[in-house]
Design a protein around this motif. Structure first.
Motif, PDB file in Angstrom:
ATOM      1  N   VAL A  84       0.857  -1.190   0.000  1.00  0.00           N
ATOM      2  CA  VAL A  84       0.000   0.000   0.000  1.00  0.00           C
ATOM      3  C   VAL A  84       0.889   1.235   0.000  1.00  0.00           C
ATOM      4  O   VAL A  84       1.723   1.398   0.894  1.00  0.00           O
ATOM      5  N   GLY A  85       0.726   2.078  -1.023  1.00  0.00           N
ATOM      6  CA  GLY A  85       1.523   3.301  -1.087  1.00  0.00           C
ATOM      7  C   GLY A  85       3.000   2.971  -1.075  1.00  0.00           C
ATOM      8  O   GLY A  85       3.435   1.985  -1.665  1.00  0.00           O
ATOM      9  N   ALA A  86       3.771   3.790  -0.362  1.00  0.00           N
ATOM     10  CA  ALA A  86       5.221   3.628  -0.422  1.00  0.00           C
ATOM     11  C   ALA A  86       5.775   2.706   0.652  1.00  0.00           C
ATOM     12  O   ALA A  86       6.803   2.090   0.463  1.00  0.00           O
ATOM     13  N   GLY A  87       5.132   2.599   1.782  1.00  0.00           N
ATOM     14  CA  GLY A  87       5.852   1.985   2.897  1.00  0.00           C
ATOM     15  C   GLY A  87       5.308   0.724   3.533  1.00  0.00           C
ATOM     16  O   GLY A  87       5.973   0.138   4.366  1.00  0.00           O
ATOM     17  N   LEU A  88       4.134   0.270   3.159  1.00  0.00           N
ATOM     18  CA  LEU A  88       3.569  -0.870   3.888  1.00  0.00           C
ATOM     19  C   LEU A  88       3.416  -2.099   2.999  1.00  0.00           C
ATOM     20  O   LEU A  88       2.883  -2.022   1.904  1.00  0.00           O
ATOM     21  N   VAL A 102      -5.909  -2.841   6.622  1.00  0.00           N
ATOM     22  CA  VAL A 102      -5.483  -2.485   5.265  1.00  0.00           C
ATOM     23  C   VAL A 102      -6.309  -1.312   4.735  1.00  0.00           C
ATOM     24  O   VAL A 102      -5.782  -0.386   4.124  1.00  0.00           O
ATOM     25  N   GLN A 104      -7.664   0.991   6.518  1.00  0.00           N
ATOM     26  CA  GLN A 104      -7.172   2.177   7.236  1.00  0.00           C
ATOM     27  C   GLN A 104      -5.816   2.627   6.695  1.00  0.00           C
ATOM     28  O   GLN A 104      -5.535   3.820   6.616  1.00  0.00           O
ATOM     29  N   ALA A 105      -4.964   1.654   6.340  1.00  0.00           N
ATOM     30  CA  ALA A 105      -3.643   1.994   5.798  1.00  0.00           C
ATOM     31  C   ALA A 105      -3.785   2.799   4.504  1.00  0.00           C
ATOM     32  O   ALA A 105      -3.069   3.778   4.288  1.00  0.00           O
ATOM     33  N   VAL A 108      -4.756   6.287   5.475  1.00  0.00           N
ATOM     34  CA  VAL A 108      -3.617   7.054   5.997  1.00  0.00           C
ATOM     35  C   VAL A 108      -2.724   7.510   4.843  1.00  0.00           C
ATOM     36  O   VAL A 108      -2.284   8.664   4.787  1.00  0.00           O
ATOM     37  N   ALA A 109      -2.478   6.594   3.887  1.00  0.00           N
ATOM     38  CA  ALA A 109      -1.609   6.920   2.750  1.00  0.00           C
ATOM     39  C   ALA A 109      -2.219   8.033   1.893  1.00  0.00           C
ATOM     40  O   ALA A 109      -1.495   8.838   1.318  1.00  0.00           O
ATOM     41  N   ALA A 115       1.297  11.732   9.188  1.00  0.00           N
ATOM     42  CA  ALA A 115       0.821  10.426   9.631  1.00  0.00           C
ATOM     43  C   ALA A 115       0.899  10.270  11.144  1.00  0.00           C
ATOM     44  O   ALA A 115       0.230   9.421  11.725  1.00  0.00           O
TER      45      ALA A 115
END
Lengths: 140, 73
Positions: A84-88, A102, A104-105, A108-109, A115
């Motif tokens: 998800v996005g850059a970091g997860l 997921v 929620q992630a 957040v992204a 964050a």
């Protein structure tokens, strides 16, 4: 067949309707696996790669801001793997409680604003080398 | 898991991976995971259980300092 109920779809759509930015989701799946009985899926025998693909495709269709890239691998490995996005990265089938994480992630992204709180951001800014955090979870 | 992800978004140095333990038991066994959520920093098991943001950051920085000196004061 839809994997998400109407209430679940509405809940996800209402969380994602506030996305301020586009969020890229990448799903890596391995070859067709021997079905395993998964407690989180109500004890059903499922192929986690196929189930993850169906679930994530259904999820990502719920918002225009969320785009899905799918990569199919021929060799066995740590799949399904969702980024998800850059970091997860989430390794495994995100079912049950982890599906909410997921969702929620992605929120957040795609949110405007930081964050974390200002003091936390400042303290994490002092880290000068790569750090990996692995979180072991269960979906129930 | 979300706090780890928030940390990853907050710092370009941090990457966060969540692992579904029941699907990858060998991976979890390697780190001696007995309960979830279990937090592993740079391949070393650190703590178990959900904690508030400030505690998470405290523990993360302590783990980073212990395994290296790459945190500026």
């Amino acid at each position: 067949m839809s994997l998400l109920g109407e209430r679940e779809r509405d809940a996800v759509a209402s969380v994602w309707e506030h996305l301020a930015h586009d969020v890229g989701v990448r799903l890596d799946v391995g070859p067709v696996a021997t079905p395993v009985a998964l407690l989180a899926a109500g004890g059903r025998e499922i192929d986690t790669n196929a189930e993850a693909r169906a679930l994530v495709e259904e999820l990502c269709a719920l918002s225009d801001r969320v785009t899905l890239e799918l990569f199919e691998h021929q060799e066995a490995g740590a799949y399904p793997s969702l980024t998800v996005g850059a970091g997860l990265r989430y390794v495994g089938l995100p079912w049950g409680y982890e599906l909410a994480s997921v969702v929620q992630a992605v929120a957040v992204a795609g949110a405007d604003g930081p964050a974390l709180s200002e003091p936390s951001l400042e303290r994490l800014g002092a880290i000068e080398r790569p750090v990996s955090i692995d979180v072991f979870v269960t979906p129930t | 898991m979300l706090l780890a992800y928030r940390c990853a978004l907050a710092s370009p140095q941090i990457t966060a991976t969540a692992v579904e333990t029941s699907e990858f038991p060998t991976w979890a066994d390697r780190h001696g995971v007995m309960a979830v959520p279990a937090i592993v920093v740079d391949e070393r098991p650190r703590w178990t259980g959900s904690v508030p943001e400030d505690v998470f950051v405290d523990r993360l920085l302590a783990a980073v300092r212990e395994t290296g000196t790459a945190v500026s004061d």
